[in-house]
Scaffold this active site. Structure first.
Site, short mmCIF file in Angstrom:
data_model
loop_
_atom_site.label_atom_id
_atom_site.label_comp_id
_atom_site.label_asym_id
_atom_site.label_seq_id
_atom_site.Cartn_x
_atom_site.Cartn_y
_atom_site.Cartn_z
N LYS A 140 0.86 -1.19 0.00
CA LYS A 140 0.00 0.00 0.00
C LYS A 140 0.90 1.23 0.00
CE LYS A 140 -3.99 2.11 2.23
NZ LYS A 140 -3.52 3.50 2.01
N LYS A 199 -7.53 -3.66 2.27
CA LYS A 199 -6.29 -3.09 2.78
C LYS A 199 -5.98 -3.66 4.15
CE LYS A 199 -8.80 1.04 4.32
NZ LYS A 199 -8.91 2.52 4.19
#
Length: 312
Positions: free
Chosen positions: A70, A218
């Site tokens: 990320k 995520k």
């Protein structure tokens, strides 16, 4: 020529024509300037329909997902003509940065490297781009929103697209598969220890669908969200005469203080009233819904930034 003008001598008509030319010249010049400005002005656009992430939950079939880092940057969307932000604001990148990019829409992150979010944010917020600042930027491409098929099928096309662009500042985000939750946690720890933010998990069988779903997930070691600065608390002790805490309000209307995480410079010159800041927290209080152990992280001022409400 109208018959009424034939009554005037030729010298008067000549003077009249000359006067008309000189009076019209400024108007012609102004029209030319307006036309040029219209050609160079950014093209107005609407917010792109983006795929958004839920939070990873233990027990989901890990083997179904591609995993990547990320990246802590600014979301960028190439619509085939120009770079725009998540909210549809034009990002004023130098012409060389996007020269030669295809008409194919590309989704990615405008990234300056680990721990360099402030540079990415300030660079993309400029209305007059700085070559020196943009030379430190990369467009990290992670999807082709307009391409058909599943993510498994889009990945080879994404690789080909980035290879065809052949620019060092345009890179494909590396994707990998893992087989166990233990491997996933090991990778998360490695990325965070190296200065990264966390991991993204993209379901291989998923088509590109806008909105938030389990197609994109995520995973981070902490939660984060945004709130607007609405006031300040005076500092005490070593922070006497400076800001002790920010009084903030989240999109749900809840107000709370952010004191932890502010450094000495931020206490001397705190984020201005009305600005948005990011904070990290560890879950929510069951009764009040307020974030637990909220800690200031940074300001948010990228183009068209729009916060999202945190949920339980």
């Amino acid at each position: 020529m109208p018959l009424s003008l034939l009554k005037f001598p030729s010298w008067f008509l000549h003077a009249l024509i000359c006067a008309g030319f000189w009076l019209s010249a400024p108007l012609q010049a102004q029209t030319a300037v307006q036309t040029t400005a219209q050609k160079t002005a950014p093209i107005a656009t609407q917010a792109p329909s983006l795929m958004l992430a839920h939070i990873w939950r233990n027990g989901l079939p890990l083997q179904d997902y591609w995993i990547s880092e990320k990246l802590d940057g600014v979301r960028g969307y190439w619509n085939g003509l120009q770079l725009i932000s998540r909210s549809g604001q034009v990002i004023a990148a130098p012409s060389w940065f996007t020269q030669g990019w295809p008409a194919t829409p590309m989704g990615g992150e405008l990234w300056a490297g680990r721990g360099q979010f402030s540079h990415a944010q300030s660079t993309t917020a400029q209305t007059q781009p700085s070559d020196a600042a943009w030379q430190r930027m990369q467009f990290m491409v992670f999807d082709l929103p307009a391409a058909p098929g599943s993510f498994d099928e889009r990945l080879p096309l994404l690789k080909q697209t980035v290879a065809h662009i052949n620019q060092t500042w345009v890179q494909m985000v590396a994707q990998q598969k893992l087989s166990s939750d233990a491997q996933l946690q090991t990778l998360l720890n490695q990325v965070v220890k190296a200065g990264g933010e966390g991991l993204m998990l993209h379901k291989g069988s998923a088509p590109y669908r806008s909105g938030r779903s389990d197609d994109l997930l995520k995973l981070k070691p902490f939660d984060d969200a945004e709130a607007k600065v609405i006031g300040y608390k005076s500092g005490r002790g070593q922070w006497q005469g400076m800001t002790g805490a920010l009084i903030v309000q989240n999109p749900q209307g809840l107000q709370f203080a952010l004191g932890s995480g502010l450094n000495a410079e931020q206490r001397k010159n705190p984020p201005p009233l009305g600005s948005w800041v990011t904070y990290r927290y560890q879950g929510l209080h069951e009764k009040s819904g307020l974030p637990r152990f909220a800690r200031f992280m940074r300001m948010r001022d990228e183009p068209g930034f729009q916060p999202e409400a945190i949920t339980r």
